[in-house]
Enzyme design. Structure first.
Site, PDB file in Angstrom:
ATOM      1  NE  ARG A 172      -3.037   1.380  -2.862  1.00 57.08           N
ATOM      2  CZ  ARG A 172      -2.292   1.187  -3.935  1.00 57.08           C
ATOM      3  NH1 ARG A 172      -2.368   2.025  -4.946  1.00 57.08           N
ATOM      4  NH2 ARG A 172      -1.453   0.165  -4.009  1.00 57.08           N
ATOM      5  NE  ARG A 176     -12.496  -9.437  -4.956  1.00 56.73           N
ATOM      6  CZ  ARG A 176     -11.265  -9.676  -4.584  1.00 56.73           C
ATOM      7  NH1 ARG A 176     -11.006 -10.470  -3.565  1.00 56.73           N
ATOM      8  NH2 ARG A 176     -10.256  -9.148  -5.245  1.00 56.73           N
ATOM      9  NE  ARG A 249       4.495   7.493   7.092  1.00 55.20           N
ATOM     10  CZ  ARG A 249       4.795   7.722   8.371  1.00 55.20           C
ATOM     11  NH1 ARG A 249       5.175   8.936   8.765  1.00 55.20           N
ATOM     12  NH2 ARG A 249       4.760   6.739   9.255  1.00 55.20           N
ATOM     13  NE  ARG A 280       3.616  -3.700   3.439  1.00 57.70           N
ATOM     14  CZ  ARG A 280       3.002  -3.157   2.408  1.00 57.70           C
ATOM     15  NH1 ARG A 280       1.874  -3.662   1.948  1.00 57.70           N
ATOM     16  NH2 ARG A 280       3.492  -2.099   1.798  1.00 57.70           N
ATOM     17  CD  GLU A 306       6.758  -2.477   3.945  1.00 55.99           C
ATOM     18  OE1 GLU A 306       6.934  -3.522   3.281  1.00 55.99           O
ATOM     19  OE2 GLU A 306       5.908  -1.622   3.646  1.00 55.99           O
ATOM     20  CE1 TYR A 354       0.305   3.290  -2.860  1.00 52.20           C
ATOM     21  CE2 TYR A 354      -1.366   4.397  -1.567  1.00 52.20           C
ATOM     22  CZ  TYR A 354      -0.558   3.314  -1.781  1.00 52.20           C
ATOM     23  OH  TYR A 354      -0.612   2.262  -0.917  1.00 52.20           O
ATOM     24  CG  ASP A 356      -1.088  -0.228  -7.867  1.00 52.07           C
ATOM     25  OD1 ASP A 356      -0.497  -0.106  -6.778  1.00 52.07           O
ATOM     26  OD2 ASP A 356      -2.315  -0.403  -7.963  1.00 52.07           O
TER      27      ASP A 356
HETATM   28  N1  UDP Z   1      -4.892  -1.029   4.686  1.00 49.68           N
HETATM   29  C1  UDP Z   1      -5.386  -1.316   5.928  1.00 49.68           C
HETATM   30  N2  UDP Z   1      -5.195  -2.565   6.450  1.00 49.68           N
HETATM   31  C2  UDP Z   1      -4.554  -3.527   5.777  1.00 49.68           C
HETATM   32  C3  UDP Z   1      -4.050  -3.247   4.479  1.00 49.68           C
HETATM   33  C4  UDP Z   1      -4.230  -1.972   3.966  1.00 49.68           C
HETATM   34  O1  UDP Z   1      -5.958  -0.460   6.575  1.00 49.68           O
HETATM   35  O2  UDP Z   1      -4.403  -4.641   6.314  1.00 49.68           O
HETATM   36  C5  UDP Z   1      -5.079   0.345   4.163  1.00 49.68           C
HETATM   37  C6  UDP Z   1      -3.948   1.260   4.549  1.00 49.68           C
HETATM   38  O3  UDP Z   1      -4.473   2.560   4.744  1.00 49.68           O
HETATM   39  C7  UDP Z   1      -3.068   1.232   3.336  1.00 49.68           C
HETATM   40  C8  UDP Z   1      -4.105   1.191   2.237  1.00 49.68           C
HETATM   41  O4  UDP Z   1      -5.127   0.352   2.759  1.00 49.68           O
HETATM   42  O5  UDP Z   1      -2.223   2.361   3.247  1.00 49.68           O
HETATM   43  C9  UDP Z   1      -3.608   0.661   0.914  1.00 49.68           C
HETATM   44  O6  UDP Z   1      -3.117  -0.628   1.089  1.00 49.68           O
HETATM   45  P1  UDP Z   1      -2.213  -1.342  -0.001  1.00 49.68           P
HETATM   46  O7  UDP Z   1      -2.058  -2.764   0.385  1.00 49.68           O
HETATM   47  O8  UDP Z   1      -2.760  -1.022  -1.339  1.00 49.68           O
HETATM   48  O9  UDP Z   1      -0.850  -0.590   0.227  1.00 49.68           O
HETATM   49  P2  UDP Z   1       0.623  -0.785  -0.396  1.00 49.68           P
HETATM   50  O10 UDP Z   1       0.826  -2.251  -0.621  1.00 49.68           O
HETATM   51  O11 UDP Z   1       0.663   0.068  -1.608  1.00 49.68           O
HETATM   52  O12 UDP Z   1       1.483  -0.260   0.714  1.00 49.68           O
END
Ligand code: UDP
Length: 374
Positions: A172, A176, A249, A280, A306, A354, A356
């Protein structure tokens, strides 16, 4: 003749999109939701002039112009571009993984240097297709970034070892070789001015909505009122968990109002070490550039910590655990769903995907358009 053509269970983005298109094409629609609020988990509530994302950060992003034009009928979007940062034991790193991150992690400044570093770090990795999240992550960004920015966060987020998680989750995130901190590569992105609740209110403006009404508790009478039902809740709950509960979850949010104008200087900061208990912190005002609806600076701030936890029946399900065991169980539920004559299933919970937000809207549009063209 029944009172409605459709009863839609769920006033989240999937349900609202279905309702809006059906209503516009002349169908008689009733939307019910067991919560007392609209917009599902995208629900926002105004506090101190700030639209607080009550169920976690929602940033709309899409590459699909049609979807973008559709949502823009119901809200103006403010052009917010998500650039979260990672806090690993007090050090800050840029996200998603890009040249800024590689510079901060290794001091390298050119894409070639960064690629060499990644190559060197993934040497001891199995070659061929990554079979789990750990292998996938190391082969994309190397071991240092995996250890500092992925492992701890992912294990907190999913409550499972990275070796036991599917590789697709980490795909996801973009990787880059440019100095570009925009999290989503999408051409169109932003947050609706006035919040998601106002946007969904507008989508449902001329449609009958009954809140605090649980479809599953009033199934018989609601089925009797309509020709068809669109169910957007958890598919396992619809079938009374008869094949067993699917795993999810859940999230827990701790909100705090602070008497300062700026807590962390960014909308989202991920805490990527294993020891910090939250995943976060969101500082909501930065989704709207720190301004209230009249354009004035907001003097206080609202933050949300969170926490990710294992779901049990009775909690809100957020993220489906799309591992083999659960996907197999889902496919069995899907077989039951496919046999229903008058009930259609869709959205993150009913499809156990999952998704978006843009994918939710797209999938609802597709389902309704197919239905209407039959
Ligand atoms: N992820 C990570 N570190 C980060 C952000 C994301 O390892 O700082 C990984 C983690 O496994 C997460 C996945 O990338 O579940 C997808 O992140 P995304 O930000 O897409 O998750 P969402 O915002 O949907 O919770």
């Amino acid at each position: 003749m029944k009172q409605y053509d459709f009863v839609i269970a769920g006033a989240g983005l999937y349900g609202a999109t279905c309702a809006q298109i059906l209503n516009e094409s002349g169908k008689r629609v009733l939307v019910v939701d067991r919560r007392g609020t609209l917009a599902g988990n995208a629900y926002t509530e105004k506090m101190l002039g700030i639209n607080v994302h009550k169920y976690g950060a929602h940033i709309f992003h899409t590459a699909n112009k049609k979807i973008w034009e559709y949502v823009n009928r119901f809200a103006d979007f403010n052009g917010f571009v998500n650039s979260p940062v990672a806090n690993y034991r007090g050090d800050i790193y840029s996200l998603p993984f890009n040249m800024n991150t590689f510079k901060e992690m290794w001091g390298v400044v050119t894409p070639e240097e960064a690629l060499n570093k990644i190559e060197e770090q993934k040497k001891d990795c199995a070659t061929g297709e990554a079979v789990n999240l750990e292998e996938q992550a190391i082969s994309l960004v190397g071991r240092d970034i995996y250890e500092k920015l992925i492992k701890g966060y992912t294990e907190k987020q999913w409550g499972r070892e990275c070796k036991d998680l599917p590789a697709f989750i980490i795909k996801r995130l973009p990787v880059r070789m440019t100095y570009d901190n925009s999290y989503f590569g999408s051409q169109y992105q932003g947050v609706p001015v006035g919040g998601y609740t106002a946007m969904v209110e507008k989508m449902l403006e001329s449609i009958e909505v009954r809140l605090n009404t649980d479809y599953l508790k009033h199934r018989k009478e609601l089925n009797d009122m309509a020709d068809k039902v669109i169910f957007t809740g958890p598919i396992d709950e619809f079938y009374d968990y008869q094949l067993g509960p699917l795993e999810y979850r859940t999230l827990r949010f701790e909100e705090e109002v602070m008497d300062i104008p700026n807590f962390q200087g960014n909308a989202i900061v991920n805490y990527t070490d294993r020891d910090t208990p939250w995943t976060r912190i969101i500082e909501h005002k930065w989704f709207e550039f720190g301004k209230d609806s009249s354009g004035k600076d907001i003097l206080k701030t609202v933050i949300t910590r969170e926490y990710s936890e294992e779901w049990e029946p009775g909690n809100e399900p957020y993220y489906p655990i799309n591992d083999e065991k659960n996907n197999t169980m889902y496919r069995e539920y899907k077989k039951l769903a496919d046999r229903e004559k008058n009930v259609l299933f869709g959205g993150r919970l009913a499809e156990y995907r999952y998704y978006d937000m843009d994918q939710v809207v797209e999938s609802a549009m597709k389902m309704i358009n197919e239905l209407l063209s039959i």
